[in-house]
Write an enzyme that holds these catalytic residues in place. Sequence first.
Site, mmCIF file in Angstrom:
data_model
loop_
_atom_site.group_PDB
_atom_site.id
_atom_site.type_symbol
_atom_site.label_atom_id
_atom_site.label_comp_id
_atom_site.label_asym_id
_atom_site.label_seq_id
_atom_site.Cartn_x
_atom_site.Cartn_y
_atom_site.Cartn_z
ATOM 1 C CG HIS A 126 -2.255 0.660 0.941
ATOM 2 N ND1 HIS A 126 -2.579 1.914 1.425
ATOM 3 C CD2 HIS A 126 -3.336 0.244 0.224
ATOM 4 C CE1 HIS A 126 -3.795 2.236 1.026
ATOM 5 N NE2 HIS A 126 -4.274 1.250 0.295
ATOM 6 C CE LYS A 128 -1.898 4.435 -1.660
ATOM 7 N NZ LYS A 128 -2.618 4.431 -0.358
ATOM 8 C CG ASP A 133 17.964 12.155 -9.752
ATOM 9 O OD1 ASP A 133 18.087 11.046 -10.309
ATOM 10 O OD2 ASP A 133 17.744 13.204 -10.382
#
Length: 207
Positions: A126, A128, A133
Amino acid sequence: MMKARLLVALVALATVSSASAETMNGAASSALHADNARVDACFTPGDACDDMLGDAIDKAQRQILVQAMFFSNKKLMRGLANAHKRGVDVKMIMSIGSEKKRSKNLLYFMKQGIPILIDANVKTQHNKVMIIDNAEVFTGSYNFTYSAQRKNAENMVRITDSPEVVSSFVNNWKRRAAASRPVDLKARDAGKSVGDSDVDTEEDDAE
């Protein structure tokens, strides 16, 4: 987009407030010291969060690490594919739900040659998260979907100017990668109904 330079306050919400704090099961955890961290906050409806994230993807020079449950925001999908084509090291960890359903977004990224791992040892992947970089982190409730931008009430934060916080997300990405496996579309459960589900899936999205 609402932008604010915050001290440790927002970051501390997601971390432990004391270096000697303990989790409920007794395991020690560590605080992150991020006094100079910058946090840019974005909210939907109202803000173009996909523009904020899309611009960062387009400017990436070396690496993008992704943790996602579902994708359907074509702007972000194309941005990752283009970054991969120009030589950026794009790596993804996705939910087993995408594999079980042979989702269009999973097949798209595979066709682009982007390495994908499936976090199959947990009920739901779950997170996100995008780490760009090794310098900035994007995270929040915001799924990388059309619905998150156009239909839902969501939040996204961009954390910069804090190597320690960024490193914590990188280290967690590596831990989940080590616990994950490559995509296997021939797996026994592939294509079957999914216990791993989310109301914000690609099936109800359109662009």
